[in-house]
Design a protein around this motif. Sequence first.
Motif, mmCIF file in Angstrom:
data_model
loop_
_atom_site.group_PDB
_atom_site.id
_atom_site.type_symbol
_atom_site.label_atom_id
_atom_site.label_comp_id
_atom_site.label_asym_id
_atom_site.label_seq_id
_atom_site.Cartn_x
_atom_site.Cartn_y
_atom_site.Cartn_z
ATOM 1 N N VAL A 132 -5.937 3.563 2.242
ATOM 2 C CA VAL A 132 -5.602 2.630 1.171
ATOM 3 C C VAL A 132 -5.901 1.205 1.624
ATOM 4 N N GLN A 133 -6.753 0.511 0.886
ATOM 5 C CA GLN A 133 -7.105 -0.868 1.191
ATOM 6 C C GLN A 133 -7.354 -1.602 -0.127
ATOM 7 N N SER A 166 -8.245 2.512 -4.742
ATOM 8 C CA SER A 166 -8.129 1.741 -3.500
ATOM 9 C C SER A 166 -8.358 2.596 -2.264
ATOM 10 N N LEU A 195 -0.766 -0.206 -4.266
ATOM 11 C CA LEU A 195 -2.135 0.295 -4.229
ATOM 12 C C LEU A 195 -2.139 1.725 -3.683
ATOM 13 N N SER A 196 -3.037 2.565 -4.211
ATOM 14 C CA SER A 196 -3.032 3.957 -3.786
ATOM 15 C C SER A 196 -4.442 4.524 -3.740
ATOM 16 N N SER A 197 -4.587 5.569 -2.960
ATOM 17 C CA SER A 197 -5.809 6.364 -2.894
ATOM 18 C C SER A 197 -5.564 7.678 -3.621
ATOM 19 N N GLN A 210 0.840 -1.189 0.000
ATOM 20 C CA GLN A 210 0.000 0.000 0.000
ATOM 21 C C GLN A 210 0.879 1.244 0.000
ATOM 22 N N SER A 270 -12.520 -5.276 2.462
ATOM 23 C CA SER A 270 -11.365 -5.814 1.749
ATOM 24 C C SER A 270 -11.350 -7.337 1.836
#
Length: 436
Positions: free
Chosen positions: A329-330, A317, A301-303, A238, A420
């Motif tokens: 971030v998930q 994410s 993974l990113s927001s 993440q 998730s």
Amino acid sequence: MSEASDFLNATAAERGADCEVWENAHETDELVCRDGAVERRVATAATATALTVWKDGTEGYAVHIPGGADASLVDTALAVGRALGSAPPAPAHRTPPPAEPGPGPLADPRLDETVAQRLAKLTADPGDVDVELRARADRSRVLLHRAGGEPLRHTTGTFQLQARITAKGRRVGFIAHQMFGRSADAVLADAEGTELAELTALARVLARDPVPHLSHDDVLLDGRVMVKLFMLAVPAFQLDSVLEGRSPLAGRTGERIGSAGLSLVDDPLAADSPLPTPWDDEGTACRATTLLEDGVLRGFLSSRRTAAEAGTVSTGSGRRGASGEMPTVQPGFLALRPGTPLGDAPRDGRTLLKVVQANGAHTSNVITGDFSIGANAVLVTPDGAQHNAGNITLAGNVFELLTRIDGHDGRPRVNRGHTSFVTSPGVWTSGLAIGR
């Protein structure tokens, strides 16, 4: 739902702020079956509203349960923004992604009387085995409405079945297993077809006296165990962990960090995703994101926020907590896929230690990946006979484990953390410390 978002957006505009409203109307049905009957049944409903406001170079937020139109929510968010100080500029308006989650059937799980009867039947006449089934159906209607734009809407849900099997012999053998799907029918078909029979047989093995000496040639971690171990490594993939210095994978993009053939893909829209969502809780369209390819690290993974900080784009994410807390971030549906299928039978002339259940962590560290857990295992001799290996301790490092996966058993298992899901088949591996 749109009436509240219209009101909150209008209230923010009156105060000279840009606003985005997130609303979730959530329903949950639960029941427990034992001895051929429904022991307990509960239905709940809840709503939550969260909003983000941008004004004068600040970003503030607020959450309200049970939700609804409340002007004080805007004032609270503005006060939070002033307290937090300067922030990145408000994001541009988005083009609405598709409203339906697809591919696969629309997720609208229900616990109707037909489902209850099927569940009760599966627990009837257990003989020497006690079967308890706990079913849960979640349904959500989600709205995301940015001032000046069209609202985004989707409906989704997931069905969860937990089986708790207890066999009584000279000892007590216990095994628990969770199954997930978009509908009750799909999950129950698996339970009725193979899963419960296999779990019952396994509980009976665990009820026998353990073998006097623990000796084996190969190790197979059942997916139920592997997916829990791998959860320790998930934060390392993440982008927030990378930016905050908590990921041992920072700066290693393009390096081999896993076995040949190993891939890791997050895809909330996959056909087997238990909770399909077309966009995340920030309105970014969901898509398949490859994190590992042939054992090589490809990305994180990113927001929206973390992507902006790193100078990249969000992977979709950004996901809120159960009560609408700020997005973090998930993953959506993160699948670990080893390359070589090896089945679950012992190799010629060799004894297989099959680790079938994790019983809790003695120690674990999500930054280093070190772990020591209690587990149950079965010894499978070359002739296919199964013996109780007893309670064991399993220790190692999850990042090292990723480099020592020889193959898989073809039986994916799923673990859940709110919205998730992480899945992995059982893996053949070496390099773990195993003892009684």
